[in-house]
Design an enzyme around this catalytic site. Structure first.
Site, PDB file in Angstrom:
ATOM      1  N   HIS A  44      38.183   8.026  71.852  1.00 23.06           N
ATOM      2  CA  HIS A  44      37.466   8.499  73.129  1.00 23.06           C
ATOM      3  C   HIS A  44      35.991   8.473  72.336  1.00 23.06           C
ATOM      4  CE1 HIS A  44      36.742  10.541  76.849  1.00 23.06           C
ATOM      5  NE2 HIS A  44      35.664  11.163  76.081  1.00 23.06           N
ATOM      6  N   GLU A  45      35.814   9.362  71.202  1.00 19.20           N
ATOM      7  CA  GLU A  45      34.587   9.759  70.751  1.00 19.20           C
ATOM      8  C   GLU A  45      33.903   8.390  70.159  1.00 19.20           C
ATOM      9  OE1 GLU A  45      32.793  12.119  71.715  1.00 19.20           O
ATOM     10  OE2 GLU A  45      34.442  13.094  72.486  1.00 19.20           O
ATOM     11  N   HIS A  89      32.533   6.010  72.843  1.00 18.27           N
ATOM     12  CA  HIS A  89      30.955   6.486  73.345  1.00 18.27           C
ATOM     13  C   HIS A  89      30.136   5.939  72.311  1.00 18.27           C
ATOM     14  CE1 HIS A  89      32.231   8.920  76.582  1.00 18.27           C
ATOM     15  NE2 HIS A  89      32.783   9.899  76.000  1.00 18.27           N
TER      16      HIS A  89
END
Length: 207
Positions: free
Chosen positions: A24-25, A28
């Site tokens: 997820h990170e 980003h």
């Protein structure tokens, strides 16, 4: 408290949870980098090493409440050609990565289950449980992060879709966002909203 059962649960949930947060990170940071922002790369956050993304409080929250988070990847919208549009893409990157990982986990589960009689049970069932947990965890993170309350990804999407003056007023909620989320969680509002969405998505993925 059943300590052995708790340890077993943590052992099953920890690997897919750490992977889900990391992906997820990373997503980003990767999309921000592709759109011109080198901030995550310079800070060593453009990485698939879970230790670079862990937030101890977020991990503890997951163990207690089954909802957790990682340290947000820093993004500097001043590097973007179109800051409002590009922030939407960056915000949706984490959610999209979790949904893709959930689908991949579901496909892996479907491939492995027919092999039940060919693999050692001691290896097979923990692996299947981790993969099944990966589907649930990634769907949960995707749905949770779409809630439009700061600092979740959904709030960044909404903020950059609103007219600038409305967005400025809306962004003033950010210092209160964590407390709003806690209140909505403990009053049962967030679980009530999330459960049917998670169940629907899991049904589509696992069949």
């Amino acid at each position: 408290m059943n300590i052995p059962k708790l340890i077993q649960e943590i052992a099953i949930l920890a690997p897919p949870f750490l992977l889900a947060l990391t992906v997820h990170e990373f997503a980003h940071g990767f999309i921000a980098y592709k759109l011109g922002d080198p901030t995550a790369q310079r800070l060593g956050r453009l990485s698939l090493n879970p230790l670079r993304h862990l937030d101890p409080l977020g991990v503890l929250a997951f163990l207690i409440m089954k909802i957790g988070w990682a340290k947000p990847v820093p993004v500097d919208a001043r590097y973007f050609k179109n800051p409002r549009r590009d922030m939407i893409w960056v915000s949706l990157a984490g959610v999209s990565a979790n949904l893709l990982l959930a689908v991949a986990s579901g496909l892996a589960a479907r491939l492995l289950i027919p092999l039940a009689n060919l693999l050692p049970m001691a290896l097979f069932w923990p692996l299947i449980q981790m993969i099944a947990a990966s589907v649930w965890i990634n769907v949960m993170l995707a749905v949770f992060n779409l809630i439009p309350i700061p600092p979740l990804d959904g709030s960044q999407v909404l903020s950059n879709l609103l007219p600038r003056e409305m967005a400025r007023i809306y962004n003033k909620l950010e210092p209160l966002g964590f407390f709003i989320l806690l209140a909505l969680f403990y009053t049962g509002i967030i679980p009530k909203i999330m459960r049917p969405l998670i169940s629907f998505a899991q049904g589509l993925i696992l069949g």
